[in-house]
Design an enzyme around this catalytic site. Structure first.
Site, PDB file in Angstrom:
ATOM      1  N   HIS A   1      51.742  58.810  20.668  1.00 58.51           N
ATOM      2  CA  HIS A   1      51.370  57.470  21.093  1.00 58.51           C
ATOM      3  C   HIS A   1      49.868  57.215  20.952  1.00 58.51           C
ATOM      4  O   HIS A   1      49.446  56.094  20.667  1.00 58.51           O
ATOM      5  CB  HIS A   1      51.787  57.260  22.547  1.00 58.51           C
TER       6      HIS A   1
ATOM      7  N   ASP B   1      55.822  60.151  19.089  1.00 61.30           N
ATOM      8  CA  ASP B   1      55.456  59.265  20.200  1.00 61.30           C
ATOM      9  C   ASP B   1      56.454  59.418  21.349  1.00 61.30           C
ATOM     10  O   ASP B   1      57.664  59.263  21.165  1.00 61.30           O
ATOM     11  CB  ASP B   1      55.434  57.812  19.717  1.00 61.30           C
TER      12      ASP B   1
ATOM     13  N   SER C   1      51.168  49.202  21.538  1.00 58.15           N
ATOM     14  CA  SER C   1      52.081  49.571  22.614  1.00 58.15           C
ATOM     15  C   SER C   1      52.679  48.302  23.229  1.00 58.15           C
ATOM     16  O   SER C   1      53.327  47.529  22.531  1.00 58.15           O
ATOM     17  CB  SER C   1      51.354  50.431  23.645  1.00 58.15           C
TER      18      SER C   1
END
Length: 699
Positions: free
Chosen positions: A671, A636, A551
């Site tokens: 995610h 995501d 991330s």
């Protein structure tokens, strides 16, 4: 031995005949201020375009073909990790409103089972939810929240079956087992019951930007289309949420951005009344509130208290002007949270990078800390629902200590370990692993802490493979914690390290502020300094050095390999935020306007120029990059799949040399990666085997 050599020879030969997919170029020019950026791969952001899906599938096939010789090893690592985990397991029970609540896992089952027992732990299980049954027919499943009504009759729960973090709220009658027909879509998964047992307050997300922007009120038995809008957060840089005080006295609406917060509260017995403003928002003023008896307790940065102080105010007069200090600000201690009991105040703190639990008696007759005998650990308070108890429940783990849940008697000092994580491996002895904290000097002279763990007895001769993890954004701090999966690295000679770079709050709030906005470059340079120091001290060498970031940590490693690619043999970048400038200029996608205070608003030239100077995608060069594995999820909602896809396409165009470059897209996840505990282990095995293959470790 001969078979192994033959296999490796065949593998090399076959790899040379496999060619990576080349994404087509569809050039567009992005103009802003005096800058014109050429983006050949902007077209990949159209998730409905069959050509996009085809490209992602071709990248997946390329990854599968190039790693086909490692499939058996991946399976071995998967089984190795899985077999160390106690599959038939359960959480430590906690007591709430007349019931004991327990989460269970069953052998060969991916998902948890939630049960409760009335009054006594000897009572029969009452099934709340079996997520294994709820997940049937779904490639992805997440039950994010459960809230039982005050009369214990109903359970509201929220599920996501796509991995976009858009949750559907439903209600189950716990007496009959019936799931009611009414449902609420596009929720954030956050909701609370009023004390009338029929009113549910919940948070809605904008279906496009996924910003939590509205609070609604639902009445049991009615169609959700008739729900009443209670609050609309119109400022696009703010999010909103709803919760309930530990005392069950108040429903609380929070509004928050990176730098500013605001709260409203409502008597939970009067759900049809209007919410009352706690204290009007003021830019730069952060605070959070906890109710106890006649007061609200407030953690706040008021009066430029960067590490926060604790204040309180009467429930009858909550305006900013009436707040009074309880614990003053300290330059060297960060207040992270509080737990309130009838006789004690428990303050979760951080000093010199380490967690502390401070226990204070209200009459000031006692004030002490729970001692931890290591500097590579994490501790946290958990499941403390009873105001009247003298028992504090907290969790603890370290790099070589499996996680424990501990009940601590604040009056007598007695500790009872309620649960210690089991490692089902007769060869596991925690004393066989060494952990330590060392400090690297950054370019500006700042000392950067690094936490390490490795198998006892390794030599600091530069020959050890080392995996350095980094994040360094949003003030999120990654502490040293135990991982069963990580044993597969350590037992094969890897050193594992966390670089506590600026951008986290490891060393306090200033540590965060010195790694954000126009100080963001510190985050990347700190990581590079940590790598150089680990090499200079003989823990590893550039031939055996690896980096991992996910991330915002993907942005970290993406920038680092543009700046210092020669330091690493390989890098894993998971769901990476790498197309910073283009994303932050697009207000229609999730996590943009709410993050201006983190990265800067690129509509202002000084921020645009600074962000452009380090954005990984915009700074890809014609250089030799390390071997690189990039992972993403098609659904995501936080870092859209097209960021890593574009990045890999551009890297393929620019990179020199023959180092590996993989893009592996999970077409069913978001995610957080794959759902289910076993699917998650498969992803870990993929990543580890990527590293093992580079190190020529085949068993």
């Amino acid at each position: 031995m001969f078979a192994l050599v033959c296999n490796k020879t065949m593998t090399i030969s076959s790899k040379n005949s496999i060619f990576p997919p080349i994404a087509k170029k569809n050039p567009i020019y992005l103009k802003k201020f005096d800058s014109v950026r050429l983006d050949n791969y902007y077209w990949l952001n159209d998730r409905e375009n069959p050509e996009v899906l085809d490209y992602l599938e071709r990248e997946n096939k390329y990854y599968e073909s190039m790693t086909i010789n490692t499939k058996d090893f991946q399976k071995k690592i998967f089984e190795e990790i899985k077999n160390k985990i106690k599959e038939d397991d359960q959480s430590v029970p906690y007591f709430l409103n007349g019931y004991w609540y327990i989460t269970k896992f069953k052998e060969n089952k991916d998902y948890p089972i939630y049960v409760r027992k009335k009054v006594s732990l000897d009572a029969i299980d009452e099934l709340l939810f079996d997520c294994n049954k709820l997940a049937k027919g779904h490639e992805y499943f997440n039950l994010s929240n459960i809230r039982v009504s005050p009369n214990n009759k109903y359970a509201a729960f929220s599920t996501d079956t796509i991995s976009r973090r858009l949750y559907t709220i439903k209600i189950k009658n716990l007496e009959t087992g019936e799931i009611l027909s009414e449902s609420i879509n596009n929720s954030s998964g956050s909701f609370v019951w009023a004390n009338d047992n029929s009113t549910l307050f919940y948070t809605m997300r904008d279906s496009k930007t996924l910003r939590n922007n509205k609070i609604y009120k639902h009445t049991l038995g009615f169609n959700s289309k008739k729900d009443k809008l209670v609050y609309h957060e119109k400022d696009k840089t703010f999010y909103t949420n709803v919760s309930k005080s530990k005392s069950n006295k108040y429903i609380i609406i929070s509004s928050y951005s990176t730098l500013t917060s605001e709260f409203q509260f409502l008597d939970a017995n009067l759900p049809n009344d209007n919410f009352k403003l706690f204290s009007k928002r003021k830019r730069g003023l952060e605070y959070s509130i906890s109710h106890f008896e006649k007061d609200f307790f407030i953690i706040t940065n008021r009066d430029n208290c960067k590490n926060y102080k604790l204040m309180k105010t009467s429930v009858d007069n909550t305006d900013y002007k009436n707040w009074k200090a309880v614990i003053e600000h300290r330059e060297d201690v960060l207040i992270e949270g509080i737990d309130i009991f009838k006789n004690y105040l428990v303050v979760s703190e951080r000093s010199n990078g380490l967690n502390q639990i401070n226990i204070k008696k209200w009459d000031d007759s006692k004030n002490y800390y729970i001692n931890f005998d290591t500097d590579t650990f994490t501790s946290y308070t958990t499941s403390n629902f009873d105001f009247n108890s003298n028992i504090l429940r907290y969790g603890f783990s370290s790099f070589n200590q499996p996680s424990m849940i501990i009940d601590f008697n604040m009056k007598t000092g007695e500790k009872i370990i309620r649960k210690e994580q089991q490692v089902l491996d007769i060869n596991f002895i925690k004393e066989n692993y060494t952990s330590e904290r060392i400090w690297a000097k950054a370019e500006d002279g700042t000392q950067i802490p690094i936490s390490l763990v490795y198998k006892k007895g390794i030599k600091k001769d530069g020959k050890n493979p080392l995996l350095l993890y980094g994040y360094g954004s949003y003030g999120n701090t990654i502490d040293a914690y135990f991982s069963i999966g990580r044993l597969s690295l350590l037992d094969r000679g890897f050193v594992f390290a966390i670089a506590h770079v600026r951008g986290s709050e490891y060393m306090g709030r200033k540590w965060y502020e010195n790694g954000k906005l126009l100080n963001k470059m510190n985050t990347f340079l700190d990581f590079i300094s940590c790598t150089k120091y680990l090499i200079s001290e003989g823990y590893t060498s550039s031939d055996h050095s690896y980096a991992y970031g996910g991330s915002a940590g993907g942005l970290l490693v993406g920038t680092v390999i543009n700046l210092a690619p020669e330091l690493y043999n390989g890098v894993i970048s998971a769901v990476p935020f790498v197309d910073l400038v283009t994303t932050m200029l697009d207000e229609t996608i999730p996590l943009t306007t709410g993050e201006y205070d983190e990265w800067g608003n690129p509509n202002q030239k000084k921020y645009f120029d600074y962000m452009l100077s380090y954005s990984p995608y915009d700074n890809v060069k014609k250089i030799e990059y390390p071997n690189l594995m990039v992972t993403t999820g098609f659904h995501d909602s936080q870092v859209q799949y097209w960021e890593p896809a574009k990045w890999v396409a551009k890297l393929r165009e620019f990179k020199k040399g023959n180092n590996l470059l993989f893009l592996n897209t999970n077409m069913d996840s978001g995610h957080g990666g794959a759902s289910g505990r076993f699917e998650a282990i498969k992803e870990i095995a993929k990543e580890y085997v990527f590293l093992f293959d580079l190190e020529k470790i085949y068993k």
